[in-house]
Design an enzyme around this catalytic site. Structure first.
Site, PDB file in Angstrom:
ATOM      1  N   GLN A 138       0.834  -1.200   0.000  1.00 33.28           N
ATOM      2  CA  GLN A 138       0.000   0.000   0.000  1.00 33.28           C
ATOM      3  C   GLN A 138       0.870   1.253   0.000  1.00 33.28           C
ATOM      4  O   GLN A 138       0.726   2.143   0.830  1.00 33.28           O
ATOM      5  CB  GLN A 138      -0.982  -0.026   1.175  1.00 33.28           C
ATOM      6  CG  GLN A 138      -1.950  -1.191   1.027  1.00 33.28           C
ATOM      7  CD  GLN A 138      -2.857  -1.385   2.214  1.00 33.28           C
ATOM      8  OE1 GLN A 138      -2.410  -1.504   3.341  1.00 33.28           O
ATOM      9  NE2 GLN A 138      -4.139  -1.451   1.965  1.00 33.28           N
ATOM     10  N   HIS A 139       1.802   1.230  -0.923  1.00 39.98           N
ATOM     11  CA  HIS A 139       2.645   2.396  -1.128  1.00 39.98           C
ATOM     12  C   HIS A 139       3.242   2.344  -2.531  1.00 39.98           C
ATOM     13  O   HIS A 139       3.105   1.338  -3.245  1.00 39.98           O
ATOM     14  CB  HIS A 139       3.750   2.495  -0.072  1.00 39.98           C
ATOM     15  CG  HIS A 139       4.558   1.236   0.116  1.00 39.98           C
ATOM     16  ND1 HIS A 139       5.334   0.686  -0.865  1.00 39.98           N
ATOM     17  CD2 HIS A 139       4.692   0.425   1.187  1.00 39.98           C
ATOM     18  CE1 HIS A 139       5.917  -0.389  -0.404  1.00 39.98           C
ATOM     19  NE2 HIS A 139       5.541  -0.589   0.845  1.00 39.98           N
ATOM     20  N   SER A 140       3.884   3.431  -2.895  1.00 41.19           N
ATOM     21  CA  SER A 140       4.578   3.525  -4.179  1.00 41.19           C
ATOM     22  C   SER A 140       5.989   4.040  -3.894  1.00 41.19           C
ATOM     23  O   SER A 140       6.302   4.398  -2.757  1.00 41.19           O
ATOM     24  CB  SER A 140       3.801   4.489  -5.077  1.00 41.19           C
ATOM     25  OG  SER A 140       4.518   4.747  -6.246  1.00 41.19           O
ATOM     26  N   GLY A 199       1.332  -0.240  -5.146  1.00 34.71           N
ATOM     27  CA  GLY A 199       1.245  -1.695  -5.043  1.00 34.71           C
ATOM     28  C   GLY A 199       0.667  -2.157  -3.718  1.00 34.71           C
ATOM     29  O   GLY A 199       1.043  -1.652  -2.658  1.00 34.71           O
TER      30      GLY A 199
END
Ligand code: TYD
Length: 130
Positions: free
Chosen positions: A46-48, A93
């Site tokens: 839950q980050h990029s 993602g």
């Protein structure tokens, strides 16, 4: 964002999959980490990243990975140790639906740097200019 099925070099002794930096993955591998001891209902990621590219392989068990480039979201099933998924920079993602035996191996193009992370989805969209 692309999925690759790697050749399995198997014989009567068992299976082997080889992945080479700058050949099978489109970057020099500077870091390797793996995730295990996960739970089916607990998503991760839950980050990029601004710069880091990642290559994900479920070397045991399986999980799903949803990649979002700000235009479309695609969910991939990493369900075999010869399947690799490229997560480019500036792609959000989320890893989810882990089996309890999942070992998710990640090859990364950069050393760990918290400043490279975008952990807030609205910030991610702002960086993309969406
Ligand atoms: P985190 O980014 O929350 O994991 P996930 O992507 O699975 O959600 O990372 C968990 C912790 O591990 C956090 O404190 C940062 C640290 N970490 C490193 O020190 N080096 C690394 O290469 C990675 C990926 C994480």
């Amino acid at each position: 964002m692309s999925i690759t099925e790697h050749r399995i070099l198997g014989d009567h002794r068992g299976q082997l999959v080889a992945i080479e930096g700058q050949q099978d993955v489109p970057f020099e591998v500077k870091r390797v980490f793996f995730i295990y001891g996960t739970q089916p209902k607990v998503p991760r990621g839950q980050h990029s990243h601004h710069k880091t590219r990642q290559y994900l392989i479920a070397v045991n068990g399986s999980c799903k990975v949803t990649l979002d480039d700000g235009k479309q979201k695609i969910t991939y099933d990493l369900n075999h140790p010869n399947i690799g998924l490229l997560q480019d920079a500036l792609v959000w993602g989320t890893m989810h639906d882990f089996t309890s035996d999942c070992v998710l191996l990640v090859l990364a193009s950069e050393h760990y740097d918290e400043a490279d992370y975008i952990r807030n989805y609205d910030d991610f969209l702002k960086v993309l200019g969406v």
